[in-house]
Write a protein that holds these residues in place. Structure first.
Motif, PDB file in Angstrom:
ATOM      1  N   LYS A  95       0.219 -10.752   8.819  1.00 16.21           N
ATOM      2  CA  LYS A  95       1.273 -10.651   9.839  1.00 16.21           C
ATOM      3  C   LYS A  95       1.528 -12.028  10.464  1.00 16.21           C
ATOM      4  N   VAL A  96       0.445 -12.792  10.627  1.00 20.38           N
ATOM      5  CA  VAL A  96       0.581 -14.124  11.236  1.00 20.38           C
ATOM      6  C   VAL A  96       1.435 -15.029  10.350  1.00 20.38           C
ATOM      7  N   ASN A 156       3.486 -14.081   7.950  1.00 16.10           N
ATOM      8  CA  ASN A 156       4.844 -13.502   7.856  1.00 16.10           C
ATOM      9  C   ASN A 156       5.699 -14.032   9.008  1.00 16.10           C
ATOM     10  N   THR A 157       5.126 -13.960  10.225  1.00 12.63           N
ATOM     11  CA  THR A 157       5.882 -14.395  11.415  1.00 12.63           C
ATOM     12  C   THR A 157       6.120 -15.903  11.378  1.00 12.63           C
ATOM     13  N   LYS A 158       5.062 -16.641  11.046  1.00  8.40           N
ATOM     14  CA  LYS A 158       5.135 -18.112  11.135  1.00  8.40           C
ATOM     15  C   LYS A 158       6.042 -18.705  10.054  1.00  8.40           C
ATOM     16  N   TYR A 159       6.043 -18.127   8.864  1.00 10.82           N
ATOM     17  CA  TYR A 159       6.779 -18.745   7.744  1.00 10.82           C
ATOM     18  C   TYR A 159       7.849 -17.830   7.150  1.00 10.82           C
ATOM     19  N   GLY A 160       8.177 -16.752   7.893  1.00  9.67           N
ATOM     20  CA  GLY A 160       9.280 -15.897   7.432  1.00  9.67           C
ATOM     21  C   GLY A 160       8.980 -15.220   6.098  1.00  9.67           C
ATOM     22  N   LEU A 161       7.739 -14.817   5.887  1.00 13.45           N
ATOM     23  CA  LEU A 161       7.376 -14.103   4.662  1.00 13.45           C
ATOM     24  C   LEU A 161       7.393 -12.604   4.938  1.00 13.45           C
ATOM     25  N   ASN A 162       7.216 -11.785   3.912  1.00 11.53           N
ATOM     26  CA  ASN A 162       7.216 -10.328   4.171  1.00 11.53           C
ATOM     27  C   ASN A 162       6.145  -9.602   3.365  1.00 11.53           C
ATOM     28  N   PHE A 163       4.920 -10.104   3.502  1.00 12.35           N
ATOM     29  CA  PHE A 163       3.794  -9.395   2.883  1.00 12.35           C
ATOM     30  C   PHE A 163       3.643  -8.035   3.545  1.00 12.35           C
ATOM     31  N   ARG A 164       3.323  -7.003   2.744  1.00 11.86           N
ATOM     32  CA  ARG A 164       3.119  -5.665   3.317  1.00 11.86           C
ATOM     33  C   ARG A 164       1.625  -5.430   3.430  1.00 11.86           C
ATOM     34  N   VAL A 165       1.152  -5.334   4.655  1.00 12.45           N
ATOM     35  CA  VAL A 165      -0.284  -5.209   4.920  1.00 12.45           C
ATOM     36  C   VAL A 165      -0.898  -4.054   4.133  1.00 12.45           C
ATOM     37  N   ASN A 166      -0.168  -2.961   3.984  1.00  8.41           N
ATOM     38  CA  ASN A 166      -0.732  -1.786   3.288  1.00  8.41           C
ATOM     39  C   ASN A 166      -0.889  -1.984   1.793  1.00  8.41           C
ATOM     40  N   ASP A 167      -0.374  -3.086   1.261  1.00 14.73           N
ATOM     41  CA  ASP A 167      -0.578  -3.367  -0.167  1.00 14.73           C
ATOM     42  C   ASP A 167      -1.945  -3.984  -0.398  1.00 14.73           C
ATOM     43  N   PHE A 168      -2.721  -4.150   0.707  1.00 12.14           N
ATOM     44  CA  PHE A 168      -4.000  -4.861   0.575  1.00 12.14           C
ATOM     45  C   PHE A 168      -5.146  -4.054   1.183  1.00 12.14           C
ATOM     46  N   GLU A 169      -6.345  -4.287   0.658  1.00 11.22           N
ATOM     47  CA  GLU A 169      -7.523  -3.704   1.307  1.00 11.22           C
ATOM     48  C   GLU A 169      -8.541  -4.806   1.575  1.00 11.22           C
ATOM     49  N   HIS A 170      -9.326  -4.609   2.657  1.00 15.24           N
ATOM     50  CA  HIS A 170     -10.308  -5.587   3.103  1.00 15.24           C
ATOM     51  C   HIS A 170     -11.532  -5.568   2.178  1.00 15.24           C
ATOM     52  N   LYS A 171     -12.041  -6.771   1.876  1.00 14.17           N
ATOM     53  CA  LYS A 171     -13.262  -6.889   1.055  1.00 14.17           C
ATOM     54  C   LYS A 171     -14.120  -7.982   1.677  1.00 14.17           C
ATOM     55  N   ALA A 172     -15.395  -7.707   1.900  1.00 18.48           N
ATOM     56  CA  ALA A 172     -16.314  -8.746   2.385  1.00 18.48           C
ATOM     57  C   ALA A 172     -17.661  -8.548   1.701  1.00 18.48           C
ATOM     58  N   PHE A 173     -18.184  -9.606   1.097  1.00 18.16           N
ATOM     59  CA  PHE A 173     -19.452  -9.499   0.376  1.00 18.16           C
ATOM     60  C   PHE A 173     -20.226 -10.806   0.514  1.00 18.16           C
ATOM     61  N   TYR A 174     -21.559 -10.756   0.250  1.00 14.98           N
ATOM     62  CA  TYR A 174     -22.385 -11.956   0.362  1.00 14.98           C
ATOM     63  C   TYR A 174     -22.520 -12.607  -1.000  1.00 14.98           C
ATOM     64  N   ASN A 175     -22.079 -13.848  -1.109  1.00 10.94           N
ATOM     65  CA  ASN A 175     -22.177 -14.627  -2.356  1.00 10.94           C
ATOM     66  C   ASN A 175     -23.522 -15.348  -2.307  1.00 10.94           C
ATOM     67  N   VAL A 176     -24.517 -14.786  -3.010  1.00 16.03           N
ATOM     68  CA  VAL A 176     -25.895 -15.299  -2.939  1.00 16.03           C
ATOM     69  C   VAL A 176     -25.963 -16.765  -3.362  1.00 16.03           C
TER      70      VAL A 176
END
Ligand code: AVJ
Length: 321
Positions: free
Chosen positions: A227-228, A230-250
């Motif tokens: 969203k940041v 999109n607002t700052k650079y006039g883009l239109n990414f759809r947040v719902n097209d993405f899912e959050h991922k966080a993992f530990y890279n050993v």
């Protein structure tokens, strides 16, 4: 408020920096190996508020551990740091930690708060100026990734104490972390102090839980970056097209946060169609974790002497003087 000054470097940002930033963003999103976005884009007003919520969540331990150290090791901290100092905080965020430090220190003379999130910065420094009416406070809105030297800091003759809490140093790669510490050293100059918070290496499950909190706040924080931009650079990414991922890279000793695409789609960037294929990710943040030894080594290689390392009971977090 007569004890609060405000210096705005963001508004006076030269045209070429803005273009440079846009190019940096577009290149990151076009990068065929690994698409990426700079984590500094997390911190618009909404992002700063979401991060505050993360710090209060049960799973995200760092802030609580750092506060525990500032609480319980306050005498040791006070003993090491000079009276009447000027405190300079890089990337301020909320007032929680600085208030603690100001209460610990012996008659600090002034507080300089530097942050990229202007509204959040002003809101917090105004609150602080009310709570500490005799303390001279200067709020500087700047992106210390770009602006290195601050005349305001260089002109200080009193003892200086830099403050960089929260393990934000973890966002940088080892090379960038060293460059950042050297920048701090340039601003602080010899025989002055830096108080820096560092998240320590620990069991993978604890780390992954902290970045996949059960309330889903980190997921919202991560997606808000779209969203940041999109607002700052006039883009239109759809947040719902993405899912959050966080993992530990050993191997890289770091938590990685990504946004994973749920379907194939393309996005126009600078008049070019960029393809996103299902399952592909955008890398949004690294949080490197250190041992006491390897962070001490990094600090020494950046021109600092390690005076003291203070940790919480569980050795989850370190405050390095
Ligand atoms: C503010 C950068 C220290 O990396 O732990 C919190 C940001 N990201 N949850 C961190 C963050 C996901 C945080 N820092």
């Amino acid at each position: 408020m007569q004890n609060l000054d405000f210096i705005d470097y963001l508004n006076t940002k030269e045209r070429d920096i803005i273009t440079e930033e846009k190019e940096e963003l577009i290149n990151g999103l076009k990068n065929s190996n690994q698409k990426k976005i700079n984590p500094k884009y997390f911190y618009d007003q909404k992002g700063s508020i979401l991060f505050e919520k993360i710090t209060k969540s049960d799973d995200y331990y760092t802030t609580k551990k750092e506060m525990e150290i500032l609480d319980q090791k306050n005498k040791k901290i006070k003993k090491e740091l000079p009276a009447g100092s000027s405190i300079i905080e890089f990337g301020a965020g909320s007032n929680k930690k600085i208030k603690k430090l100001l209460e610990i220190l012996d008659s600090p003379s002034e507080y300089i708060s530097i942050d990229i999130s202007k509204d959040f910065l002003l809101e917090n420094t105004k609150k602080l100026a009310k709570e500490f009416p005799n303390l001279k406070i200067t709020a500087i809105s700047a992106d210390f990734n770009h602006k290195f030297e601050f005349q305001k800091i260089k002109s200080i003759t009193k003892p200086k104490i830099g403050f960089f809490p929260g393990s934000t140093i973890g966002n940088f790669s080892k090379t960038e972390a060293r460059k950042t510490l050297i920048k701090f050293r340039k601003n602080l100059e010899s025989n002055n102090f830096l108080v820096i918070g560092v998240d320590l290496k620990k069991d993978k499950t604890i780390l992954e839980k902290a970045y996949n909190d059960s309330e889903g706040i980190t997921a919202k924080f991560n997606k808000n970056i779209l969203k940041v931009i999109n607002t700052k650079y006039g883009l239109n990414f759809r947040v719902n097209d993405f899912e959050h991922k966080a993992f530990y890279n050993v191997k890289k000793k770091r938590i990685e946060m990504h946004l994973s695409t749920k379907k194939n789609f393309s996005q126009v960037l600078n008049k070019r169609n960029i393809k996103f294929s299902k399952g592909e990710t955008i890398h949004t943040e690294n949080s490197h974790k250190y041992t006491k030894n390897n962070f001490s080594k990094l600090a020494r290689n950046s021109g600092f002497e390690v005076v003291k390392i203070l940790t919480d009971k569980k050795n989850f977090f370190g405050v390095f003087l």
